[in-house]
Design an enzyme around this catalytic site. Structure first.
Site, PDB file in Angstrom:
ATOM      1  N   ARG A  32     -26.771  25.807 -52.211  1.00 61.72           N
ATOM      2  CA  ARG A  32     -25.999  26.554 -51.205  1.00 61.72           C
ATOM      3  C   ARG A  32     -26.598  26.242 -49.844  1.00 61.72           C
ATOM      4  NH1 ARG A  32     -30.174  28.275 -49.450  1.00 61.72           N
ATOM      5  NH2 ARG A  32     -28.969  29.575 -48.037  1.00 61.72           N
ATOM      6  N   GLY A  33     -25.955  26.755 -48.812  1.00 59.23           N
ATOM      7  CA  GLY A  33     -26.344  26.393 -47.450  1.00 59.23           C
ATOM      8  C   GLY A  33     -25.399  25.299 -46.996  1.00 59.23           C
ATOM      9  N   ALA A  34     -24.761  25.512 -45.855  1.00 56.41           N
ATOM     10  CA  ALA A  34     -23.681  24.611 -45.443  1.00 56.41           C
ATOM     11  C   ALA A  34     -24.112  23.142 -45.412  1.00 56.41           C
ATOM     12  CB  ALA A  34     -23.123  25.063 -44.091  1.00 56.41           C
ATOM     13  N   ARG A  80     -16.128  25.521 -52.394  1.00 56.14           N
ATOM     14  CA  ARG A  80     -16.419  26.703 -51.550  1.00 56.14           C
ATOM     15  C   ARG A  80     -15.548  26.591 -50.302  1.00 56.14           C
ATOM     16  NH1 ARG A  80     -21.972  29.196 -51.291  1.00 56.14           N
ATOM     17  NH2 ARG A  80     -20.727  30.902 -50.448  1.00 56.14           N
ATOM     18  N   GLN A  98     -30.565  35.864 -50.560  1.00 53.99           N
ATOM     19  CA  GLN A  98     -31.129  34.584 -50.080  1.00 53.99           C
ATOM     20  C   GLN A  98     -32.406  34.800 -49.265  1.00 53.99           C
ATOM     21  OE1 GLN A  98     -27.884  35.386 -49.840  1.00 53.99           O
ATOM     22  NE2 GLN A  98     -26.562  33.603 -50.123  1.00 53.99           N
ATOM     23  N   ASP A 134     -21.962  28.420 -40.958  1.00 56.11           N
ATOM     24  CA  ASP A 134     -21.171  27.709 -41.961  1.00 56.11           C
ATOM     25  C   ASP A 134     -19.976  26.997 -41.356  1.00 56.11           C
ATOM     26  OD1 ASP A 134     -22.681  29.946 -43.458  1.00 56.11           O
ATOM     27  OD2 ASP A 134     -22.108  28.484 -44.980  1.00 56.11           O
ATOM     28  N   ASN A 163     -20.820  32.805 -40.405  1.00 54.40           N
ATOM     29  CA  ASN A 163     -22.111  32.701 -41.086  1.00 54.40           C
ATOM     30  C   ASN A 163     -22.174  33.830 -42.107  1.00 54.40           C
ATOM     31  OD1 ASN A 163     -24.716  31.406 -41.362  1.00 54.40           O
ATOM     32  ND2 ASN A 163     -25.619  33.220 -40.427  1.00 54.40           N
ATOM     33  N   LYS A 164     -23.248  33.879 -42.841  1.00 59.30           N
ATOM     34  CA  LYS A 164     -23.453  34.862 -43.912  1.00 59.30           C
ATOM     35  C   LYS A 164     -23.076  36.272 -43.478  1.00 59.30           C
ATOM     36  CE  LYS A 164     -24.569  34.138 -47.067  1.00 59.30           C
ATOM     37  NZ  LYS A 164     -23.492  33.873 -48.054  1.00 59.30           N
TER      38      LYS A 164
END
Lengths: 339, 339
Positions: B52-54, B86, B187, B228, B238-239
């Site tokens: 995960r993580g853009a 995603r 996370q 993201d 973002n998150k």
């Protein structure tokens, strides 16, 4: 007065000279009562969060004093032990002072027991009054967001903020109810979801970080929360995350309601900066049950309450009335003044 | 270029014509790599959050295309499957477009592999450049708060927001580092705490709800986050929880920095309202591993990203430069324009 719903969820039961506490650490998986027959057991139950919620803690402490009196124990020691169990909620000190005054005036165990039972019943009545008052502020078709658990589990019955939501729901005023999960202890996920399901009030849960996003993308009319201590100027200590929601509410034009009985006011404190903020163990964030969720050695800052300044609060609802746009003068009008 | 620290944490390894993905679902308890030898496995690994993580998702998708090409599989189908894994991060589409263009121009598997390896190395280099640029904005003695995980685990190495924190730490600029736990996927607790411990950067974790309280009671100079997807006007997805922190930061005079490579910009979108926001399963909030934390039937609204408007962002740091007080004109200056 007892209704079917208030009978269905009881955080505390006083029965056969013992205090039965619904063990909230086990919910929603298990409904098990822990029996306390002495003040030390009650103090530990408060510290360990078998029972939590500012009004419920106050009532539990009052029964703790009764247990000490019935056993012929040292009441000053019991009072000190109970007072030290949690630092932020002031209802605890209010309840202990109420029983302590009677005891110092020579009241016997039976008299103290009657006073604790009266306090318990008064809290339920206060919650019903706050429910009506708070609901009257909510226009039909409104959507609300609440934080933590402030229902029957946190009080003598009905609830404070959740009591307003129950009353507003019964009056047909609510289009949607949202609640946070409320880290670290998950009072929203474990307790509020459980109470709302029992009441058959449809609701949706969000992560604590999703409050501002929710206010942006869906219509929210009110954030409604309880309180652990309210200073003379209306500054309000409540569960960590409350202040962040209040800041977000103001930025989105969402109104912010605090619901708490008069016993939650601490008129000795001019403002919220003097309210002691409890910090709890790192393990509440680094582990889930027996599973570590953060590496060993992770350092944590875990304040479990924060203070929302009165300027961010649109209304404080207590059983004596509604304090709109609270400040020291308006609090004094409804609650009174010290000295 | 490889440093001791970047070698120590690698979300992705391309080795012997297979992609090794550090299974981030198992961290911090276990460090286990999952081997992907076909594009479908990579797509599932992205959807299931093995990786995960853009930026890391983009690199993984590129290697997914290489695996499809090496196997002589249908590359259009592989591309579609990877693109659907995603919805919010745009780096995924950027990486697929970059490999897709080559493939459509007749490039063979070897050429695609070289391109994916180059993309991976470029991401690491971009992160080091952003680290330097971002750190230069931070005055010595500053305290910072970050959200989610944006370190080596989320990228080709070093990290975006966490890369800035690493660089600033190495330059002796930081007095204190705080990070959230980042519900629902933790996370922050599972990944950021793990990376910071490996880097021996002292830090403290807070609950997601504690951000505004932290800004009020301790000095915080910068909130530093990744992204993201960034629209042409600087609005940043973002998150979940990022927007709430941005609102709180503005209310407290805390500066807000977004750190993301140029591949995170989606210049097709004029503003953030067009960014698709992924909603994930209710189980992320109602259960922890095999344990239910909310009663059966609890309904959940689980958006896992939110959008922070450019007006709340003080600086977007990308490898091409710093965009201060971002708007469409300033983004165009550094990133360019579409069409």
């Amino acid at each position: 007065m007892t209704s079917a719903t208030s009978a269905s969820v009881q955080a505390l039961l006083w029965r056969d000279a013992a205090l039965q506490l619904l063990d909230q650490r086990l919910l929603p998986a298990q409904e098990r009562y822990l029996e306390a027959r002495d003040a030390g057991t009650v103090a530990r139950a408060i510290a360990d969060m078998v029972v939590r919620g500012a009004p419920a803690i106050g009532i539990a402490a009052a029964y703790g004093m009764v247990l000490a009196a019935r056993a012929g124990a040292d009441l000053a020691a019991a009072e000190a032990q109970l007072a030290a169990s949690r630092p932020t909620a002031v209802n605890l000190h209010w309840a202990l002072a109420r029983l302590g005054r009677l005891w110092r005036a020579g009241a016997d165990a039976e008299r103290l027991e009657a006073e604790a039972v009266r306090m318990h019943a008064e809290d339920l009545a206060a919650n019903r009054a706050m429910g009506r008052l708070g609901a009257s502020l909510i226009k039909p078709g409104s959507s609300v967001l609440t934080h933590c658990n402030t229902g029957a589990l946190a009080t003598g019955g009905h609830g404070t903020a959740l009591g307003v939501i129950r009353s507003a729901w019964q009056e047909g005023r609510l289009a949607a109810v949202y609640h946070t999960e409320t880290r670290p202890w998950l009072q929203g996920a474990r307790l509020t979801a459980w109470e709302l399901a029992r009441e058959e009030i449809p609701a949706q849960m969000i992560a604590d970080g999703a409050g501002a996003h929710l206010m942006k993308v869906r219509r929210i009319d009110w954030v409604i929360v309880g309180a652990d201590r309210i200073a003379a100027n209306g500054d309000t200590a409540n569960k960590i995350g409350t202040y962040q929601l209040a800041v977000a509410a103001r930025a989105h034009g969402v109104r912010f309601m605090v619901v708490a009985p008069a016993s939650t006011f601490d008129l000795q404190l001019a403002g919220g900066e003097a309210i002691p903020i409890e910090e709890r163990d790192a393990g509440e964030l680094t582990a889930f049950g027996a599973s570590a969720v953060a590496p060993a050695g992770t350092r944590v800052y875990n304040p479990v309450f924060d203070v929302t300044p009165a300027a961010l609060i649109d209304a404080i609802v207590c059983e004596r009335g509604v304090i709109e746009k609270p400040d020291a003068a308006r609090v004094a009008e409804v609650i009174g003044r010290t000295s």
